[in-house]
Write a protein that holds these residues in place. Sequence first.
Motif, mmCIF file in Angstrom:
data_model
loop_
_atom_site.group_PDB
_atom_site.id
_atom_site.type_symbol
_atom_site.label_atom_id
_atom_site.label_comp_id
_atom_site.label_asym_id
_atom_site.label_seq_id
_atom_site.Cartn_x
_atom_site.Cartn_y
_atom_site.Cartn_z
ATOM 1 N N ASN A 294 0.873 -1.183 0.000
ATOM 2 C CA ASN A 294 0.000 0.000 0.000
ATOM 3 C C ASN A 294 0.900 1.221 0.000
ATOM 4 O OD1 ASN A 294 -1.639 2.287 1.299
ATOM 5 N ND2 ASN A 294 -3.186 0.733 0.812
ATOM 6 N N TYR A 295 0.833 1.961 -1.101
ATOM 7 C CA TYR A 295 1.688 3.128 -1.233
ATOM 8 C C TYR A 295 0.821 4.358 -1.490
ATOM 9 C CZ TYR A 295 5.391 6.215 -2.932
ATOM 10 O OH TYR A 295 6.253 7.262 -3.109
ATOM 11 N N ARG A 296 0.872 5.300 -0.512
ATOM 12 C CA ARG A 296 0.083 6.524 -0.606
ATOM 13 C C ARG A 296 -1.396 6.221 -0.862
ATOM 14 N NH1 ARG A 296 4.039 10.662 -4.048
ATOM 15 N NH2 ARG A 296 5.710 10.723 -2.463
ATOM 16 N N GLY A 297 -1.875 5.221 -0.133
ATOM 17 C CA GLY A 297 -3.292 4.879 -0.196
ATOM 18 C C GLY A 297 -3.688 4.007 -1.368
ATOM 19 N N ARG A 298 -2.728 3.589 -2.197
ATOM 20 C CA ARG A 298 -3.036 2.751 -3.365
ATOM 21 C C ARG A 298 -2.581 1.320 -3.104
ATOM 22 N NH1 ARG A 298 -0.916 5.258 -8.848
ATOM 23 N NH2 ARG A 298 -2.168 3.509 -9.598
ATOM 24 N N ASN A 299 -3.473 0.393 -3.425
ATOM 25 C CA ASN A 299 -3.097 -1.009 -3.344
ATOM 26 C C ASN A 299 -2.234 -1.370 -4.550
ATOM 27 O OD1 ASN A 299 -4.483 -1.498 -0.976
ATOM 28 N ND2 ASN A 299 -6.386 -2.036 -2.047
ATOM 29 N N MET A 300 -1.048 -1.879 -4.275
ATOM 30 C CA MET A 300 -0.111 -2.213 -5.346
ATOM 31 C C MET A 300 0.483 -3.591 -5.077
ATOM 32 S SD MET A 300 1.663 1.471 -6.095
ATOM 33 C CE MET A 300 1.814 1.133 -7.844
ATOM 34 N N VAL A 301 1.248 -4.073 -6.029
ATOM 35 C CA VAL A 301 1.848 -5.399 -5.932
ATOM 36 C C VAL A 301 3.344 -5.290 -6.199
ATOM 37 C CG1 VAL A 301 1.923 -7.729 -6.887
ATOM 38 C CG2 VAL A 301 -0.264 -6.531 -6.699
ATOM 39 N N LEU A 302 4.125 -5.896 -5.306
ATOM 40 C CA LEU A 302 5.556 -6.015 -5.536
ATOM 41 C C LEU A 302 5.811 -7.424 -6.066
ATOM 42 C CD1 LEU A 302 8.333 -4.562 -5.151
ATOM 43 C CD2 LEU A 302 8.518 -5.843 -3.004
ATOM 44 N N ALA A 303 6.259 -7.523 -7.305
ATOM 45 C CA ALA A 303 6.545 -8.823 -7.927
ATOM 46 C C ALA A 303 8.054 -8.997 -8.043
ATOM 47 C CB ALA A 303 5.898 -8.914 -9.306
ATOM 48 N N VAL A 304 8.536 -10.154 -7.615
ATOM 49 C CA VAL A 304 9.965 -10.475 -7.672
ATOM 50 C C VAL A 304 10.125 -11.718 -8.538
ATOM 51 C CG1 VAL A 304 12.028 -11.044 -6.352
ATOM 52 C CG2 VAL A 304 10.304 -9.513 -5.370
ATOM 53 N N LEU A 305 10.921 -11.584 -9.605
ATOM 54 C CA LEU A 305 11.126 -12.686 -10.554
ATOM 55 C C LEU A 305 12.595 -13.085 -10.553
ATOM 56 C CD1 LEU A 305 8.719 -10.766 -11.696
ATOM 57 C CD2 LEU A 305 9.006 -12.073 -13.792
ATOM 58 N N HIS A 306 12.841 -14.379 -10.424
ATOM 59 C CA HIS A 306 14.214 -14.885 -10.433
ATOM 60 C C HIS A 306 14.378 -15.834 -11.621
ATOM 61 C CE1 HIS A 306 18.128 -15.676 -8.752
ATOM 62 N NE2 HIS A 306 17.918 -16.968 -8.850
ATOM 63 N N ASP A 307 15.367 -15.544 -12.449
ATOM 64 C CA ASP A 307 15.599 -16.340 -13.657
ATOM 65 C C ASP A 307 16.327 -17.634 -13.296
ATOM 66 O OD1 ASP A 307 15.926 -17.261 -16.197
ATOM 67 O OD2 ASP A 307 17.430 -15.793 -16.804
ATOM 68 N N VAL A 308 15.644 -18.767 -13.481
ATOM 69 C CA VAL A 308 16.245 -20.083 -13.203
ATOM 70 C C VAL A 308 16.357 -20.890 -14.491
ATOM 71 C CG1 VAL A 308 15.481 -20.153 -10.801
ATOM 72 C CG2 VAL A 308 13.961 -21.014 -12.581
ATOM 73 N N THR A 309 16.379 -20.192 -15.625
ATOM 74 C CA THR A 309 16.392 -20.873 -16.924
ATOM 75 C C THR A 309 17.595 -21.799 -17.066
ATOM 76 O OG1 THR A 309 15.263 -18.981 -17.922
ATOM 77 C CG2 THR A 309 16.340 -20.540 -19.416
ATOM 78 N N GLU A 310 18.771 -21.307 -16.720
ATOM 79 C CA GLU A 310 19.980 -22.123 -16.896
ATOM 80 C C GLU A 310 19.926 -23.374 -16.028
ATOM 81 O OE1 GLU A 310 24.852 -21.672 -16.525
ATOM 82 O OE2 GLU A 310 23.564 -19.892 -16.417
ATOM 83 N N LEU A 311 19.513 -23.200 -14.773
ATOM 84 C CA LEU A 311 19.413 -24.354 -13.879
ATOM 85 C C LEU A 311 18.362 -25.340 -14.370
ATOM 86 C CD1 LEU A 311 19.599 -22.670 -10.349
ATOM 87 C CD2 LEU A 311 21.319 -24.142 -11.408
ATOM 88 N N GLU A 312 17.220 -24.824 -14.827
ATOM 89 C CA GLU A 312 16.144 -25.705 -15.271
ATOM 90 C C GLU A 312 16.523 -26.441 -16.548
ATOM 91 O OE1 GLU A 312 12.407 -27.535 -15.011
ATOM 92 O OE2 GLU A 312 13.697 -26.507 -13.586
ATOM 93 N N GLU A 313 17.173 -25.742 -17.470
ATOM 94 C CA GLU A 313 17.601 -26.409 -18.697
ATOM 95 C C GLU A 313 18.643 -27.482 -18.396
ATOM 96 O OE1 GLU A 313 18.850 -23.317 -21.330
ATOM 97 O OE2 GLU A 313 16.805 -22.892 -22.036
ATOM 98 N N HIS A 314 19.503 -27.205 -17.428
ATOM 99 C CA HIS A 314 20.479 -28.214 -17.008
ATOM 100 C C HIS A 314 19.759 -29.422 -16.405
ATOM 101 C CE1 HIS A 314 24.237 -29.902 -15.623
ATOM 102 N NE2 HIS A 314 23.787 -29.959 -14.382
ATOM 103 N N ARG A 315 18.755 -29.147 -15.554
ATOM 104 C CA ARG A 315 17.983 -30.242 -14.942
ATOM 105 C C ARG A 315 17.262 -31.053 -16.011
ATOM 106 N NH1 ARG A 315 12.974 -31.668 -13.213
ATOM 107 N NH2 ARG A 315 12.047 -29.842 -14.210
ATOM 108 N N LEU A 316 16.630 -30.357 -16.958
ATOM 109 C CA LEU A 316 15.907 -31.052 -18.019
ATOM 110 C C LEU A 316 16.871 -31.847 -18.900
ATOM 111 C CD1 LEU A 316 13.352 -28.266 -19.040
ATOM 112 C CD2 LEU A 316 12.884 -30.352 -17.748
ATOM 113 N N GLY A 317 18.076 -31.290 -19.108
ATOM 114 C CA GLY A 317 19.076 -32.020 -19.869
ATOM 115 C C GLY A 317 19.503 -33.298 -19.164
ATOM 116 N N LEU A 318 19.644 -33.216 -17.842
ATOM 117 C CA LEU A 318 19.992 -34.406 -17.070
ATOM 118 C C LEU A 318 18.875 -35.442 -17.130
ATOM 119 C CD1 LEU A 318 21.668 -32.865 -13.881
ATOM 120 C CD2 LEU A 318 22.784 -34.082 -15.748
#
Length: 406
Positions: free
Chosen positions: A126-150
């Motif tokens: 809530n910022y200055r009376g407005r409802n807002m959303v803080l979104a945090v995105l973490h790139d795990v593409t390299e790890l996931e592609e490695h996992r899928l490759g395995l």
Amino acid sequence: MTIVINDPQESKEFLNAILDNMESAVLLLDADMRIHHVNRRFQELFRHSGENVVGVCCGNALSCGHAVEENVTCGKSSRCAECGLRAAAKQALTGEIPKRSRLVRRFYLRGTPERKHLDFCCRPMNYRGRNMVLAVLHDVTELEEHRLGLLEHKERLEIDLRSAALIQKSLLPQPGLRFPGLELSWRFRPSEAVGGDMFNIFRLDTRRVGLFLLDVCGHGVSAAMMAVSVSRLLSPDAGTVVDVDQSVSPPERIMERLEREFPFERFGSYFSAQYVILDAVDGSLTYASAGNPPPVLARADGRTELLDVHGPVIGLDAGLPFPAGQARLEPGDRLYLYTDGIPERRGSDGSLFGEERLTRLLSTDAGQTLEQAVDAVFAQTLAFGASAPADDICLLGVERKLLNIT
């Protein structure tokens, strides 16, 4: 040293410095899913400058494949209802904290499509009376592609192992194999998909059959490949057990040939082996053993004998001879060949199954058929240990029957 913030401008710069040094991309969204602020990692990840995305709908700022491919505003594509990020942001606007989730999608980064795997979480603000959303995105593409490759590699390996197991199985005696004057029964269980144990029985001439059993040190693919190589060398058409002039090679000569063909320096492994020539007409047999447990000769009257003439294991170049032993099977007598996976099977208390227990089970005074005897030993071997066998288990039984010759 403690950091002292003296005025609002310093506080803003300090907080921006924290955001810009985060490994994750940070977005501040309003109720219409429009962006109000992003950090430096967002700009690096999605290849936008911060000024270009402020006021832009989230999916368009991310160059979401759904919006780009349908050329629509974020929220109006046919796939937006499936978007986990949009659903989490809407949930956060109600004051709830949604679970951490995964977003897998194609993004058009400067016009080039790239598939990314993003872990994300949304938190209400809530910022200055407005409802807002803080979104945090973490790139795990390299790890996931490695996992899928395995996983893909593991799947290919499992397919190869299944194929290897079928090849190995094809080299074992086939069900229904018959020889006049002889009854056969066998059980084989590798400790893995494929194993280092191998055996076979085949005709040598009009009277005699050959039997071999081998146990390569180790388990798995490398042991199985070596077992297959030895097995092929011992096949009747390979010129080893039967010479080109149709003369039958004696067991001790077979062991000498194996010692020459499979030196440790070349294969990095060694194996025990047993080779028997059995005359189905008169019951005479000759055998040679290379480090394998002694065959059990179970007489029809219940007595048992160990055929304990043996030489060194194959591959270590011990320089010792391979002596041949002799015996005779009378009608009703049985010969059992086995690998050390049976006597060396350990129970839950650490004790061994042992040759004495095996010999007692193989005594024919209980009136069992050959198949029943083999089944009983196999079942009791498996039941003896509390866990799956750590070694391959192989047992081959032959009973001499009265052969009517007309």
